[in-house]
Design a protein around this motif. Structure first.
Motif, PDB file in Angstrom:
ATOM      1  N   PHE A 150       0.899  -0.946   0.077  1.00 42.50           N
ATOM      2  CA  PHE A 150       0.160   0.050   0.050  1.00 42.50           C
ATOM      3  C   PHE A 150       0.716   1.355  -0.149  1.00 42.50           C
ATOM      4  O   PHE A 150       0.454   2.256  -0.458  1.00 42.50           O
ATOM      5  CB  PHE A 150      -0.986  -0.131   1.332  1.00 42.50           C
ATOM      6  CG  PHE A 150      -0.338   0.178   2.381  1.00 42.50           C
ATOM      7  CD1 PHE A 150      -0.067   1.468   3.001  1.00 42.50           C
ATOM      8  CD2 PHE A 150       0.340  -0.744   3.202  1.00 42.50           C
ATOM      9  CE1 PHE A 150       0.742   1.814   4.265  1.00 42.50           C
ATOM     10  CE2 PHE A 150       0.891  -0.646   4.477  1.00 42.50           C
ATOM     11  CZ  PHE A 150       1.134   0.690   5.004  1.00 42.50           C
ATOM     12  N   LEU A 151       2.111   0.967   0.534  1.00 46.65           N
ATOM     13  CA  LEU A 151       2.977   2.324   0.664  1.00 46.65           C
ATOM     14  C   LEU A 151       3.494   2.846  -0.768  1.00 46.65           C
ATOM     15  O   LEU A 151       3.514   4.015  -1.254  1.00 46.65           O
ATOM     16  CB  LEU A 151       4.345   1.925   1.437  1.00 46.65           C
ATOM     17  CG  LEU A 151       4.211   2.008   2.867  1.00 46.65           C
ATOM     18  CD1 LEU A 151       5.561   1.252   3.202  1.00 46.65           C
ATOM     19  CD2 LEU A 151       3.877   3.266   3.297  1.00 46.65           C
ATOM     20  N   SER A 152       3.252   2.020  -1.831  1.00 48.35           N
ATOM     21  CA  SER A 152       3.501   2.276  -3.186  1.00 48.35           C
ATOM     22  C   SER A 152       2.804   3.431  -3.560  1.00 48.35           C
ATOM     23  O   SER A 152       3.039   4.439  -4.206  1.00 48.35           O
ATOM     24  CB  SER A 152       3.476   1.135  -4.190  1.00 48.35           C
ATOM     25  OG  SER A 152       3.673   1.407  -5.299  1.00 48.35           O
TER      26      SER A 152
ATOM     27  N   LEU B  31       5.412   6.028   9.926  1.00 41.19           N
ATOM     28  CA  LEU B  31       5.386   6.754   8.506  1.00 41.19           C
ATOM     29  C   LEU B  31       4.953   8.190   8.380  1.00 41.19           C
ATOM     30  O   LEU B  31       5.225   8.545   7.576  1.00 41.19           O
ATOM     31  CB  LEU B  31       4.119   5.811   7.975  1.00 41.19           C
ATOM     32  CG  LEU B  31       4.267   4.235   7.852  1.00 41.19           C
ATOM     33  CD1 LEU B  31       3.141   3.563   7.245  1.00 41.19           C
ATOM     34  CD2 LEU B  31       5.600   4.093   6.788  1.00 41.19           C
ATOM     35  N   ILE B  32       4.351   8.609   9.549  1.00 41.59           N
ATOM     36  CA  ILE B  32       4.178  10.079   9.555  1.00 41.59           C
ATOM     37  C   ILE B  32       5.372  11.116   9.474  1.00 41.59           C
ATOM     38  O   ILE B  32       5.729  11.791   8.533  1.00 41.59           O
ATOM     39  CB  ILE B  32       3.457  10.584  10.831  1.00 41.59           C
ATOM     40  CG1 ILE B  32       1.903   9.762  10.818  1.00 41.59           C
ATOM     41  CG2 ILE B  32       3.069  12.177  10.627  1.00 41.59           C
ATOM     42  CD1 ILE B  32       1.255   9.961  11.975  1.00 41.59           C
TER      43      ILE B  32
ATOM     44  N   PHE C 262      -2.385   6.766  10.876  1.00 43.64           N
ATOM     45  CA  PHE C 262      -2.000   6.899   9.635  1.00 43.64           C
ATOM     46  C   PHE C 262      -1.666   5.963   8.760  1.00 43.64           C
ATOM     47  O   PHE C 262      -2.117   6.117   7.374  1.00 43.64           O
ATOM     48  CB  PHE C 262      -0.797   7.973   9.715  1.00 43.64           C
ATOM     49  CG  PHE C 262      -0.428   8.838   8.619  1.00 43.64           C
ATOM     50  CD1 PHE C 262      -1.227  10.103   8.277  1.00 43.64           C
ATOM     51  CD2 PHE C 262       0.601   8.497   7.744  1.00 43.64           C
ATOM     52  CE1 PHE C 262      -0.885  10.798   7.407  1.00 43.64           C
ATOM     53  CE2 PHE C 262       0.865   9.399   6.642  1.00 43.64           C
ATOM     54  CZ  PHE C 262      -0.002  10.698   6.609  1.00 43.64           C
ATOM     55  N   GLU C 263      -1.176   4.902   8.945  1.00 36.36           N
ATOM     56  CA  GLU C 263      -1.116   3.668   8.172  1.00 36.36           C
ATOM     57  C   GLU C 263      -2.296   2.927   7.490  1.00 36.36           C
ATOM     58  O   GLU C 263      -2.340   2.831   6.187  1.00 36.36           O
ATOM     59  CB  GLU C 263      -0.324   2.438   8.907  1.00 36.36           C
ATOM     60  CG  GLU C 263      -0.199   1.375   7.999  1.00 36.36           C
ATOM     61  CD  GLU C 263       0.687   0.179   8.719  1.00 36.36           C
ATOM     62  OE1 GLU C 263       0.562  -0.909   8.229  1.00 36.36           O
ATOM     63  OE2 GLU C 263       1.618   0.598   9.611  1.00 36.36           O
TER      64      GLU C 263
END
Length: 470
Positions: free
Chosen positions: A28-30, A116-117, A154-155
């Motif tokens: 999903f980070l893509s 991730l923030i 946030f994730e």
């Protein structure tokens, strides 16, 4: 011989990042990282950045930078990859001037998987700083960005954004579930509330959210988003989407949509709402103006692909037919393309072609109201009352909750000469938020009602609302 240097970079696309570890849990980070960069870069007034909806189709596809730039009509492409290993994430980015192939800038940013923030903040700030140094751009505006105090929240938000706008039922449900989890981890996460309200509103319009309290829940989420962050464009867009379903709040809906557009002039949904407003008042010149802007920003968005509906609702069958191919070219929007063509064929009297489109729709989605309503319209056009009434009864439940379906009921009964049933559905469409004044006064099947006092009252109220915000 000397060559003239290219003009400054004024447009950019951020492609989904390659997941070089091929770890499905982090895939999903893509899109998530690219989406966060788009959000940050869209605040630079001198740089036109394609929205996330324009670049999602490049996810997991091998495509070279030049081909992507040509397809998206941009001067430059920001691409890269990421590697997640344990609690570490390394992001590599490269900005290329697609006109020359010149590598303008490249950087590597390391961060923690559990925060991730901060990683996204570092990636975004380093990117903006480099662009300012290389291109002389400056961040501007008072718009807020999605913020959360909880890394877990946030994730989940990023996971949802990677599924945003999907017409696939399972993906749509997963998106809403991710957003509910994000709110559970951070009850003050304004962007999660806004995205959930928008997802539920779109799902309701597309028949994906059918719970009777969907409107009430979406309204609550939208109110929460605006309360928590009044400078978040998505919060105002969410509130506008839920207000538009309540006739008495139409003017507020338009104001909220304009507030979203002021905060983010490149918001495709907000621009589409403006185009629909101009369709409603019959201002075709401004429809084309806003439409050209929308298509130039994101020719691959669903809103751009189904723009043929603008012309259906402007009672312009030729315009509808000429714009229908954009919808027919994609699997996700073929249904809309067939419906656009069928409506146009009915208007010009080509019922055989309309029947062919209706058959294809019934094959694609057998129980959808579009195919049922087209069968009713074709039968009404032929003067076949028994067939028309049978088809009308088959989608009454949809017409009682969707104003576009109610409108088709009214059209058919008017064509059959049944004034009372026509007025019943005119009123129901208005109760459900329909404001398509221009279509109501221009559609040939509605001409017999134009001097009817009750009809004039209902249509006059729509016109008054439109005039007030014009």
């Amino acid at each position: 011989a000397s060559s003239t240097p290219p003009p400054p970079i004024r447009s950019m696309a951020v492609l989904p990042l390659d997941n070089i570890a091929n770890n499905s849990n982090d895939d999903f980070l893509s899109v998530g990282l690219a989406d966060a960069l788009v959000t940050k870069l869209q605040q630079i007034p001198s740089l036109q950045v394609r929205p996330t909806s324009a670049i999602v189709e490049f996810h997991k596809k091998k495509i070279d930078m030049k081909a992507a730039a040509e397809q998206l009509h941009v001067d430059s492409v920001l691409e890269g990859h990421f590697l997640a290993a344990g609690d570490l994430v390394r992001v590599n980015l490269q900005l290329t001037d697609s006109r020359t192939g010149y590598n303008v800038w490249a950087d590597t940013i390391d961060g923690k998987r559990g925060d991730l923030i901060k990683l996204i903040d570092d990636v975004s700030s380093r990117t903006v700083a480099a662009l300012n140094q290389k291109l002389g751009v400056q961040k501007a505006g008072n718009a807020s960005e999605p913020r959360s105090s909880s890394p877990r929240a946030f994730e989940e938000y990023l996971r949802a954004r990677a599924l945003s706008g999907s017409l696939v039922p399972a993906d749509h449900q997963a998106q809403e579930a991710d957003l509910r989890r994000a709110i559970g981890f951070d009850p003050n996460f304004a962007a999660a509330y806004a995205e959930l309200a928008i997802a539920m509103s779109l799902g309701q319009a597309r028949g994906l959210d059918t719970a009777p309290d969907t409107t009430e829940r979406a309204t609550w989420y939208a109110h929460q988003a605006v309360r928590l962050d009044p400078h978040l464009a998505a919060a105002h867009l969410a509130l506008g989407r839920v207000f538009v379903r309540v006739p008495e709040r139409f003017r507020e809906a338009v104001r909220e949509n304009l507030a979203a557009l002021q905060l983010n002039p490149n918001d495709i949904n907000a621009l589409n709402n403006v185009a629909n407003f101009f369709v409603s008042i019959g201002d075709t010149q401004r429809v084309r103006c806003v439409g050209d802007r929308l298509v130039s920003l994101d020719p691959n968005s669903n809103e751009a692909k189904i723009r043929g509906y603008w012309f259906v609702n402007a009672v312009d069958p030729e315009g509808a037919l000429s714009n229908a191919p954009a919808a027919l070219a994609a699997r996700d929007t073929e249904l809309a393309g067939r419906d656009i063509r069928a409506n146009a064929f009915i208007l010009i009297g080509n019922l055989a072609s309309a029947e062919a489109e209706a058959r294809r729709i019934s094959q694609l989605v057998p129980q959808h109201y579009l195919g049922k309503s087209l069968r009713a319209m074709i039968a009404a056009a032929k003067g076949d009352r028994p067939a028309a009434e049978a088809a009308l009864h088959s989608f009454e439940a949809d017409a009682n909750r969707l104003h576009w379906a109610a409108m088709r009921q009214a059209f058919c009964y008017a064509k059959l000469g049944d004034r009372d049933n026509a007025m019943r559905w005119v009123n129901r469409a208005a109760e459900l938020g329909n404001h398509s004044w221009f279509a109501w006064i221009k559609h040939p099947w509605m001409q017999s009602l134009q001097t009817d006092p009750e009809y004039q009252t209902v249509i006059g109220k729509m016109k008054a609302d439109l005039d007030d915000v014009s």
